[in-house]
Motif scaffolding. Structure first.
Motif, short mmCIF file in Angstrom:
data_model
loop_
_atom_site.label_atom_id
_atom_site.label_comp_id
_atom_site.label_asym_id
_atom_site.label_seq_id
_atom_site.Cartn_x
_atom_site.Cartn_y
_atom_site.Cartn_z
N VAL A 95 0.81 -0.59 -0.02
CA VAL A 95 -0.06 -0.12 -0.13
C VAL A 95 0.85 1.17 0.11
O VAL A 95 0.72 2.27 -0.46
CB VAL A 95 -0.49 -0.15 1.39
N GLN A 96 1.66 1.42 1.00
CA GLN A 96 2.92 2.49 0.99
C GLN A 96 4.18 2.57 1.27
O GLN A 96 4.91 3.19 1.15
CB GLN A 96 2.09 3.22 2.13
N TYR A 97 4.34 0.88 1.44
CA TYR A 97 5.83 0.81 2.43
C TYR A 97 6.44 0.36 0.82
O TYR A 97 7.60 1.08 0.41
CB TYR A 97 6.42 -0.72 3.08
N LEU A 98 6.61 -0.24 0.17
CA LEU A 98 6.70 -0.58 -1.49
C LEU A 98 6.56 0.29 -2.62
O LEU A 98 8.02 0.45 -3.18
CB LEU A 98 6.02 -2.55 -2.01
N PRO A 99 5.94 0.69 -2.68
CA PRO A 99 5.48 1.89 -3.89
C PRO A 99 6.48 2.75 -4.13
O PRO A 99 7.31 2.99 -5.39
CB PRO A 99 4.55 2.71 -4.00
N ILE A 113 9.79 2.75 -2.99
CA ILE A 113 11.13 2.12 -3.30
C ILE A 113 10.87 1.02 -4.49
O ILE A 113 12.09 0.94 -5.37
CB ILE A 113 11.47 0.60 -2.11
N MET A 114 10.22 0.47 -5.30
CA MET A 114 9.78 0.49 -6.20
C MET A 114 10.30 0.99 -7.79
O MET A 114 10.39 1.24 -8.62
CB MET A 114 8.34 -0.18 -7.23
N SER A 166 12.95 1.31 -10.00
CA SER A 166 12.71 1.31 -11.57
C SER A 166 13.10 2.30 -12.57
O SER A 166 13.73 1.92 -13.34
CB SER A 166 11.29 1.45 -11.60
N ALA A 167 13.59 3.71 -11.62
CA ALA A 167 14.07 4.02 -12.06
C ALA A 167 16.20 3.85 -12.13
O ALA A 167 16.66 4.78 -13.07
CB ALA A 167 14.27 6.06 -10.98
N ARG A 168 16.31 3.53 -11.50
CA ARG A 168 17.92 3.10 -11.71
C ARG A 168 17.73 1.94 -12.30
O ARG A 168 19.08 1.58 -12.65
CB ARG A 168 18.33 2.48 -10.23
N TYR A 169 17.03 0.93 -12.80
CA TYR A 169 17.06 0.14 -13.16
C TYR A 169 15.56 -0.57 -14.12
O TYR A 169 14.90 -1.25 -14.20
CB TYR A 169 16.78 -1.86 -12.81
N PRO A 170 15.65 -0.29 -15.28
CA PRO A 170 14.61 1.07 -15.90
C PRO A 170 14.07 -0.50 -16.72
O PRO A 170 12.79 -1.32 -17.09
CB PRO A 170 14.46 1.92 -16.83
N MET A 202 18.16 -2.36 -2.11
CA MET A 202 17.76 -1.79 -1.92
C MET A 202 16.72 -1.34 -0.41
O MET A 202 17.16 -0.13 -0.07
CB MET A 202 17.36 -0.77 -3.02
N ILE A 203 16.23 -1.96 -0.28
CA ILE A 203 15.03 -2.30 0.79
C ILE A 203 15.83 -1.78 1.97
O ILE A 203 15.76 -1.13 2.66
CB ILE A 203 14.00 -3.46 0.80
#
Length: 297
Positions: free
Chosen positions: A105-109, A111-112, A116-120, A289-290
């Protein structure tokens, strides 16, 4: 069958440069090396690819037919090597992770978004399961790692602490409790309560914590997922006890959050992996990253 890559490279270079010396310069080797590489390739194939005299070089008919195939061979090989190398440094690859639903809900987004910005080019598959199913997904290798509620795990799993997630009360903005900043658990008994169901991982944490303080709550509604509780509260059905991570800021403007005290009850989230697991480079990058995001809090 052994593929003579050096011979193919020499053949293409000679054809492109029009001379053995030119090919040698392009490949950064000696002219003798280029000559030997071509001769070795021709001996292996059992054909003559080039007719050469002291003054000129010309492709034979077989050589002309082979040239586009040779170019395609090296192009495909180079592409495959680049893909493997990029996978090895986590630039490209697929990742499967498992997590309890509220984590998404709010923890992963956040980080994702950073990942995604680093590994598109990396694709991520998120298996949002109940707590017990998260562990099973990791054990069955359906997910490379998971984010779960801290509990006694299978002996083949290892866990790493992440964050604390406090249980809170949520209610509609028009509810009598909406203006409260905190409330004791015992004061919930007179309100229609939406509570975690018997099979919910949250219930397994809440019951013993409340019983230790002599508190017994009677739920009016039981749900298995916190997202269902949030939806019911948003419609004014009742008040609910949910983990704080279940509330996405701004998503439900009519829902208010109230701290629960006497006692303060929290759950702890952990990263879980198999003890013998070797994460893929893409998964390892996300895992790290997490940990970094949590360490920077």
């Amino acid at each position: 069958m052994k593929i003579d890559i050096l011979g193919v490279q020499a053949f293409i270079a000679i054809a492109d440069q029009g001379s053995f010396q030119g090919a040698a310069d392009a490949l950064h080797v000696t002219q003798t090396a280029v000559t030997l590489r071509l001769r070795k390739l021709e001996d292996f194939l059992g054909v003559t690819l080039m007719e050469r005299t002291t003054r000129s070089i010309a492709l034979t008919e077989i050589g002309q037919d082979f040239l586009p195939q040779a170019r395609r061979l090296l192009t495909e090989l180079a592409g495959a090597l680049v893909e493997i190398r990029e996978s090895g440094i986590a630039r490209r690859g697929d990742v499967s992770i498992a997590c309890v639903p509220t984590v998404g809900v709010q923890y992963l987004p956040r980080i994702m978004q950073a990942y995604s910005a680093r590994y598109p080019h990396n694709r991520i598959k998120i298996l949002d399961h109940a707590s017990s199913a998260v562990a099973e997904a990791v054990l069955r290798r359906e997910a490379e790692f998971g984010i779960n509620v801290a509990r006694e795990h299978h002996p083949e799993l290892v866990s790493l602490p992440l964050t604390e997630d406090r249980y809170v009360l949520i209610c509609h903005k028009d509810h009598a409790l909406a203006r409260r900043r905190r409330i004791a658990w015992t004061q919930l008994q007179s309100h229609p309560l939406i509570f975690a169901g018997e099979v919910s991982g949250n219930r397994a944490l809440l019951d013993p914590a409340l019983e230790a303080h002599g508190i017994a709550l009677r739920s009016f509604y039981e749900v298995q997922r916190s997202s269902t509780a949030v939806g019911l509260v948003a419609q004014g059905v009742g008040v609910a006890v949910v983990p704080q991570l279940a509330i996405q800021e701004g998503a439900y403007p009519h829902v208010r959050m109230v701290k629960l005290v006497d006692p303060v009850v929290s759950r702890h989230l952990v990263l879980i992996t198999r003890k013998t697991a070797h994460l893929s480079p893409a998964a390892q990058a996300l895992y790290d990253m997490i940990r970094e995001q949590e360490g920077g809090r």
